[in-house]
Scaffold this active site. Structure first.
Site, PDB file in Angstrom:
ATOM      1  N   ASP A  65      68.669  94.379 -82.520  1.00 56.75           N
ATOM      2  CA  ASP A  65      69.665  95.233 -83.162  1.00 56.75           C
ATOM      3  C   ASP A  65      70.556  95.830 -82.083  1.00 56.75           C
ATOM      4  O   ASP A  65      70.267  95.708 -80.896  1.00 56.75           O
ATOM      5  CB  ASP A  65      69.023  96.307 -84.055  1.00 56.75           C
ATOM      6  N   TYR A  67      72.665  98.208 -79.410  1.00 57.26           N
ATOM      7  CA  TYR A  67      72.392  99.402 -78.618  1.00 57.26           C
ATOM      8  C   TYR A  67      72.785 100.631 -79.436  1.00 57.26           C
ATOM      9  O   TYR A  67      73.767 100.607 -80.183  1.00 57.26           O
ATOM     10  CB  TYR A  67      73.203  99.386 -77.320  1.00 57.26           C
ATOM     11  N   PHE A  78      73.104  92.090 -76.525  1.00 55.20           N
ATOM     12  CA  PHE A  78      72.885  92.313 -75.097  1.00 55.20           C
ATOM     13  C   PHE A  78      74.143  92.767 -74.344  1.00 55.20           C
ATOM     14  O   PHE A  78      74.065  93.086 -73.164  1.00 55.20           O
ATOM     15  CB  PHE A  78      72.292  91.068 -74.402  1.00 55.20           C
ATOM     16  N   HIS A 187      60.937  88.538 -73.471  1.00 56.37           N
ATOM     17  CA  HIS A 187      62.177  89.319 -73.536  1.00 56.37           C
ATOM     18  C   HIS A 187      62.573  89.772 -72.128  1.00 56.37           C
ATOM     19  O   HIS A 187      61.703  90.038 -71.293  1.00 56.37           O
ATOM     20  CB  HIS A 187      61.955  90.539 -74.441  1.00 56.37           C
TER      21      HIS A 187
END
Length: 221
Positions: A65, A67, A78, A187
């Protein structure tokens, strides 16, 4: 429902817009934005689609989701807006690109330059309430973004899917590995990356090798 989204994506996703879940999702998102500070700005909710038309997608990078702090999110997973300090995950992404390809770490964390080359920077949930990670995860966005992934899986081939972390790797079942390249890893967040499985995977060079082998230009990461 008239959804403002890039025309080729609109064509492939048109069946979603009048489904009950999407109507409910739209109403919930409007209510959230009316009552609370939410990100990204409304005009940028579909930014990932608008910058990377359906037929130009070469790479898919799935985030969870947006920031949730001020000035960061602008509709690309990202990515942060110009002038914003790199979040830890993005720092590790750039470090791995540097180690893999020998390129300099960029001055900006704005990944629009990737999107315009055919990298779909797709968050599974497209909106978030300020300061509350995953606060919109139950509104129904995943049904919509899964439909986008399925549309690519059915109608396109020779796409590189970069699935980072357990959540993104959970989308792998929708992808035909015989027609595409799936690169899976932990991740890039420090909690995962520093334990191993992120650095040294050479995902970015492997991605470009695959694109070139299938007659496409590599991504300038």
């Amino acid at each position: 429902m008239d959804v403002r989204i890039e025309s080729s994506w609109k064509q492939h996703l048109v069946g979603e817009f009048d489904k009950p879940y999407f109507v409910g999702l739209t109403n919930s998102v409007r209510s959230e934005y009316a009552q609370f500070t939410c990100y990204p700005p409304g005009r940028l909710i579909f930014n990932a689609f608008n910058l990377c038309p359906f037929d130009r997608v070469k790479v898919v990078i799935i985030g969870q989701d947006p920031y949730h702090e001020p000035g960061q999110a602008h509709g690309l997973s990202f990515s942060v807006q110009d002038g914003v300090m790199f979040p830890p995950s993005l720092q590790n992404i750039f470090k791995e690109i540097h180690d893999d390809l020998g390129t300099d770490i960029p001055a900006s964390g704005n990944l629009t330059r990737w999107a315009e080359q055919g990298v779909l920077l797709l968050n599974a949930t497209l909106t978030v309430r300020a300061h509350q990670a995953n606060s919109h995860s139950r509104l129904g966005w995943q049904t919509f973004t899964d439909a986008a992934i399925r549309a690519l899986a059915v109608n396109r081939e020779h796409i590189v899917y970069m699935l980072w972390g357990g959540y993104a790797r959970g989308k792998a079942y929708m992808i035909d590995r015989s027609r595409n390249l799936v690169l899976e890893s932990v991740h890039p967040s420090p909690l995962s990356a520093n334990r191993g499985g992120w650095f040294g995977q050479h995902q970015f060079s492997r991605c470009n090798d695959y694109l070139c082998a299938n007659g496409m230009d590599p991504i300038v990461w």
